[in-house]
Design an enzyme around this catalytic site. Structure first.
Site, PDB file in Angstrom:
ATOM      1  N   LYS A  71       0.794  -1.240   0.000  1.00 31.67           N
ATOM      2  CA  LYS A  71       0.000   0.000   0.000  1.00 31.67           C
ATOM      3  C   LYS A  71       0.822   1.285   0.000  1.00 31.67           C
ATOM      4  O   LYS A  71       0.366   2.304  -0.503  1.00 31.67           O
ATOM      5  CB  LYS A  71      -0.930   0.022   1.225  1.00 31.67           C
ATOM      6  N   ASP A 107      -9.855   3.166   2.639  1.00 29.37           N
ATOM      7  CA  ASP A 107      -9.897   2.490   3.956  1.00 29.37           C
ATOM      8  C   ASP A 107     -10.444   3.418   5.032  1.00 29.37           C
ATOM      9  O   ASP A 107     -11.316   3.051   5.813  1.00 29.37           O
ATOM     10  CB  ASP A 107      -8.487   2.061   4.391  1.00 29.37           C
TER      11      ASP A 107
END
Ligand code: ATR
Length: 292
Positions: A71, A107
């Site tokens: 990520k 997220d």
């Protein structure tokens, strides 16, 4: 799922990816809306990430999800970073548009959306986050703009301190850190409004474990457990029995997935269909899962 010559492809890249619920969740959503899209998962070692992204461009892959441990690293290979990913410094969603790879982070907004849609007021009051890994950091960023007082507690206190320093630099002095001992936790929970379990404690095959003794759970507390396998962790069962508001980890997974879906398709995600697909996939697997 039907695949044609002009099917648009979305893929997950991470390591590992075999246990991911995203393929089941996204393909169910595409199918439900009759969209000519398909979703696949690829295990990509971190040293191959650059080549994988060059490949994604060459193959005209429309969308990507990026998961652990890629990520942060992915950022240097993208053409543009949306504001949602800039302060977090992590990307979990990519859209290819006119040959450019644009990185987003869903997220944090996903976590905030599920808390708010459970009726939890995050703007005031005190939030306790347990854990100091990637999940804790994402939740910290999500709450940083809105919340006033956040305590991050971790078994390894040093890791909590490092995240808190980073978050305080961005959002102002709203964050404190603490060591995750039973006694400190008990004290912090006395006047807390929300507690988030962002550790792996309670995850199958250790579903009997919980960090919070049931005597410390109250009806005026919101308990958010990021662990989603089992769906109803021991912590959530005991919180429910105490009359607390509960939010499960699957809701967060679906919420971030729904936002990715919307970035790729421009359509509203069919949340209920996605949830059913995840529950079905989970019951087919039944063994160890990670959150995230
Ligand atoms: P993720 O990226 O999903 O957040 P992670 O980076 O592996 O996963 O973080 C796992 C978190 O769970 C860490 O905060 C870890 O605490 P440490 O930093 O002290 O290792 C926490 N954790 C795991 N097992 C734990 C346990 N038995 N008791 C308390 N915390 C635990």
């Amino acid at each position: 799922m039907k695949v044609f010559g002009d099917t648009k492809l979305c893929v997950l890249m991470g390591d590992p990816v075999e246990h991911s619920l995203s393929p089941a969740m996204q393909n169910a959503a595409f199918g439900h809306l009759n969209l000519n899209y398909a979703y696949m998962a690829f295990r990509i070692a971190i040293e191959n990430l650059k080549d994988a992204l060059v490949g994604a461009k060459t193959l005209n892959i429309l969308g990507l999800n990026i998961t652990m441990p890629l990520k942060t690293r992915v950022i240097e290979f993208l053409d543009e970073i949306d504001q949602s990913a800039q302060s977090v410094g992590a990307v979990n969603t990519v859209l290819q548009k006119n040959g450019r790879l644009i990185g987003y982070n869903t997220d944090g907004i996903g976590a905030l959306n599920v808390l708010e849609s459970s009726g939890t007021e995050v703007a005031h009051g005190k939030i306790v986050i347990l854990g100091a890994g990637g999940a804790s950091r994402a939740v910290g960023h999500a709450l940083g703009e809105k919340a006033e007082k956040i305590i991050i507690m971790n078994r390894t206190a040093e890791k909590a301190r490092a995240i808190v320093e980073e978050l305080n630099r961005i959002y102002g002095e709203k964050f404190r850190h603490g060591e995750l001992t039973a006694r400190c936790l008990q004290e912090e929970l006395l006047d807390a409004d929300v507690v988030v379990n962002a550790t792996s404690v309670g995850m199958r095959p250790h579903e009997n474990e919980t960090l919070i003794g049931k005597e410390f759970l109250r009806s005026d507390l919101t308990v958010f457990d990021l662990v989603y396998n089992p769906l109803k962790t021991r912590l959530l069962q005991e919180a429910e029995a105490a009359g607390a508001k509960t939010v499960d980890g699957l809701s967060m997974l679906i919420s971030q997935g729904a936002l990715s879906f919307e970035i790729w398709t421009g359509r509203k995600a069919p949340i209920d269909v996605m949830r059913d697909a995840c529950i079905k996939a989970l019951s087919n697997k039944g063994e160890s899962e990670n959150h995230g």
